[in-house]
Write an enzyme that holds these catalytic residues in place. Structure first.
Site, short mmCIF file in Angstrom:
data_model
loop_
_atom_site.label_atom_id
_atom_site.label_comp_id
_atom_site.label_asym_id
_atom_site.label_seq_id
_atom_site.Cartn_x
_atom_site.Cartn_y
_atom_site.Cartn_z
N ASP A 13 -0.73 -0.79 -2.99
CA ASP A 13 0.22 -0.46 -2.05
C ASP A 13 1.07 -1.68 -1.66
O ASP A 13 0.84 -2.77 -2.31
CB ASP A 13 -0.72 0.03 -0.83
N ASP A 15 3.25 -2.57 1.66
CA ASP A 15 3.14 -3.26 3.02
C ASP A 15 1.85 -3.26 3.74
O ASP A 15 1.07 -2.32 3.60
CB ASP A 15 4.10 -2.40 3.82
N ASP A 177 -4.58 -1.17 2.02
CA ASP A 177 -5.01 -1.57 3.30
C ASP A 177 -5.02 -0.35 4.32
O ASP A 177 -5.39 -0.62 5.60
CB ASP A 177 -4.03 -2.46 3.93
#
Length: 230
Positions: A13, A15, A177
């Site tokens: 991922d 951001d 995240d």
């Protein structure tokens, strides 16, 4: 617990995983809202609203809440146009790499792993941000929101990248995240690492039950035994 011995490809991922982009997203959202005479939001709200792509972020900002209601399409398109403009203008500033990201990506590349970025961020912003951050060279593929009909948590973006690399899901590792990353990986049959320092809508990543929870990005090296892999 999944076996990592067969992993050849790592999907990341963007951001909240590689880059802390909250400040630049916040500034672009605020500018877009102000341009349309809409109420301001806080940086904490923007942090909690990130993860489902820019369209959802903007709709949450317009409605001032996570679970947004119907929005006038003309207004939304005006806000989106302004956001795209301001975000593109600020793509090279007001962000930071998380600690040890560049060094860890270098170790993983030298250890023989192929890597890609799979994110819900609009596709047109992905490469410019990676280039600005000095880490674009590590990724064979990047896949942003809008290139495919669906985004994470749908597994299709992950399946698509497995096909590009010609690997099976069991030969792949997802690192993210957010619960969107965990759910997408689970649906695709891909083992998944959850990073505790990201955004995840204000919820502990442990709640999404990834295979592993890491608190620092460089812990990937020891998890994968990357320093001794041939």
């Amino acid at each position: 617990m999944s076996d990592l011995n067969n992993v050849k490809v790592i999907l990341f991922d963007l951001d909240g995983t590689l880059i802390d982009s909250v400040p630049q997203l916040y500034l672009a959202v605020q500018a877009a809202l102000k341009s349309n005479q809409l109420s301001a939001v806080s940086i904490e709200q923007v942090r909690d609203w990130i993860g489902n792509g820019a369209d959802v972020l903007l709709k949450r900002a317009i409605c001032q809440q996570y679970h947004f209601t119907d929005i006038d399409e003309t207004l939304f398109q005006q806000v989106k146009s302004q956001f795209d403009h301001y975000y593109q203008m600020g793509i090279d500033r007001d962000y930071s790499l998380y600690p040890a990201v560049k060094e860890t990506l270098s170790v993983l590349a030298q250890a023989g792993y192929s890597m890609a970025v799979v994110t819900n961020k609009p596709d047109q912003f992905v490469q410019p941000l990676l280039q600005s951050a000095g880490i674009a060279e590590f990724f064979t593929y990047t896949l942003g929101g809008g290139r495919l009909p669906v985004k994470k948590p749908d597994p299709l973006p992950l399946y698509y990248l497995c096909e590009q690399f010609k690997v099976q899901p069991t030969e792949t590792l997802m690192v993210g995240d957010s619960k969107n990353d965990i759910q997408a990986a689970r649906a695709a049959g891909i083992p998944v690492v959850g990073l505790s320092y990201g955004y995840n809508h204000g919820e502990p990543i442990e709640n999404s039950e990834p295979d592993w929870v890491l608190h620092r990005f460089d812990e990937l090296v020891s998890l994968l035994n990357a320093e001794v892999r041939n």
